[in-house]
Write an enzyme that holds these catalytic residues in place. Structure first.
Site, short mmCIF file in Angstrom:
data_model
loop_
_atom_site.label_atom_id
_atom_site.label_comp_id
_atom_site.label_asym_id
_atom_site.label_seq_id
_atom_site.Cartn_x
_atom_site.Cartn_y
_atom_site.Cartn_z
N HIS A 76 2.65 -4.14 3.43
CA HIS A 76 1.62 -3.31 2.79
C HIS A 76 0.25 -3.53 3.44
O HIS A 76 -0.49 -2.58 3.70
CB HIS A 76 1.54 -3.60 1.29
CG HIS A 76 2.86 -3.47 0.58
ND1 HIS A 76 3.13 -4.09 -0.60
CD2 HIS A 76 3.99 -2.79 0.92
CE1 HIS A 76 4.37 -3.80 -0.99
NE2 HIS A 76 4.92 -3.02 -0.06
N HIS A 247 6.14 5.06 -1.86
CA HIS A 247 6.08 3.63 -1.56
C HIS A 247 7.00 3.28 -0.39
O HIS A 247 6.63 2.47 0.48
CB HIS A 247 6.40 2.75 -2.77
CG HIS A 247 6.23 1.31 -2.41
ND1 HIS A 247 4.99 0.70 -2.38
CD2 HIS A 247 7.10 0.40 -1.94
CE1 HIS A 247 5.13 -0.53 -1.93
NE2 HIS A 247 6.41 -0.74 -1.65
N ASP A 251 6.07 1.45 3.14
CA ASP A 251 6.80 0.36 3.80
C ASP A 251 7.15 0.72 5.25
O ASP A 251 7.03 -0.10 6.16
CB ASP A 251 8.11 0.05 3.06
CG ASP A 251 7.88 -0.71 1.76
OD1 ASP A 251 6.83 -1.33 1.58
OD2 ASP A 251 8.81 -0.67 0.91
N HIS A 274 13.96 -2.30 5.06
CA HIS A 274 13.15 -2.95 6.11
C HIS A 274 13.99 -3.21 7.36
O HIS A 274 13.51 -3.09 8.48
CB HIS A 274 12.56 -4.25 5.58
CG HIS A 274 11.53 -4.05 4.53
ND1 HIS A 274 10.33 -3.41 4.76
CD2 HIS A 274 11.52 -4.38 3.21
CE1 HIS A 274 9.63 -3.38 3.64
NE2 HIS A 274 10.33 -3.94 2.68
ZN LIG Z 1 6.85 -2.26 -0.25
#
Ligand SMILES: [Zn+2]
Length: 297
Positions: A76, A247, A251, A274
């Protein structure tokens, strides 16, 4: 012309996974230094470049490491810096996890806006700690030449050659409060600060106990994450109807910022993680590396 902060920022808060209160100081840095962390609590203050080569782990957050020195949940903060045009920054941190703040990037973008950004000075750095092997960042984005697609089952990430830079994210959850939702963001048309930065981390009530038992989300609370259950959101209201998709896009921006500067491409992700974001960054890096040095990242 590369940019950095006009003056330093200091913020503290609790890490999502560690639950430890941590102080972050972000200082201006010279051009070509890039963005990098310094673990000021460790002997010799190790430097961890915010580069894709530094990624050491991607379980529920992105972790960077240099030797034994680590810093996790960097995404973030790095998204806020990269999307605000802060190409060079020295991020001093006194623990191993970036604070979650309110679960979004808004605290970081507000802090960056409050000090402002300016042209980065020459690379004659007065205080040590400059990372080695950081290549120059070009002024104009490098266009991606060939499409990249990486999937894991029905989840995927892709980067497509495009006349504009755009990020598109789709998610699909069985929870009716989320369901299937998408967001598409063009940095030239819509402000990161307004459209993406305020979107908060989200999680699921049913998974909280399991994650806590695994030693994760010790710092998670209803103040720093949206929590969803089969009955709906535990802590409404949402900031956007599609806040979870935004959101995830945040990311993705943070993970792709590990490339230094975003190439010109359409970045597309569906139900990704991720792990896939970082794989995409690595594939982009290997494609761009093969281009002439003046177009290198
Ligand atoms: Zn996040």
């Amino acid at each position: 012309m590369q940019q950095t902060l006009k003056s330093s920022i200091e913020l503290s808060g609790v890490g999502l996974h560690s639950g430890v209160n941590t102080l972050v100081r972000i200082l201006p840095a010279s051009e070509e230094e890039g963005r990098y962390f310094v673990r000021v609590d460790l002997p010799d203050r190790p430097v961890i470049p915010a580069r894709v080569e530094s990624v050491s782990q991607t379980t529920l957050s992105t972790e960077l490491a240099k030797g034994d020195a680590k810093v996790r949940t960097v995404e973030h903060l790095l998204a806020a810096l990269a999307a605000s045009g802060v190409e060079n920054a020295r991020i001093e941190i006194n623990n191993a996890e970036v604070p979650l703040m309110d679960g979004s990037a808004k605290t970081w973008t507000d802090a960056i806006a409050s000090v402002g950004i300016e042209k980065a000075g020459g690379s004659q750095q007065e205080a040590g700690g400059q990372p080695q092997g950081i290549s120059p960042t070009p002024d104009t984005p490098t266009p991606l030449q060939k499409p990249i697609y990486i999937n894991e089952g029905d989840t995927f990430v892709a980067a497509l050659p495009s006349s504009e830079t755009r990020f598109t994210y789709g998610i699909d959850f069985e929870y009716s409060a989320i369901g299937n939702q998408w967001h598409s963001w063009n940095p030239d048309l819509e402000s990161f600060v307004d459209a993406i930065a305020p979107a908060r981390t989200f999680g699921f009530a049913e998974q909280i106990e399991q994650l806590k038992q695994a030693g994760l989300i010790k710092g998670g609370s209803l103040d720093n994450a949206l929590v969803c259950s089969a009955e709906g959101w535990l802590n409404p209201p949402l900031r956007f109807a599609n806040e979870p998709a935004r959101h995830k896009l945040l990311d993705l921006v943070g993970d792709l910022s590990l490339l230094g500067k975003f190439p010109q491409a359409h970045f597309l992700a569906y139900k990704a993680s991720h792990k896939l974001h970082v794989q995409l960054a690595k594939e982009i890096r290997s494609q761009i590396k093969q281009m002439p040095p003046t177009h290198g990242l």
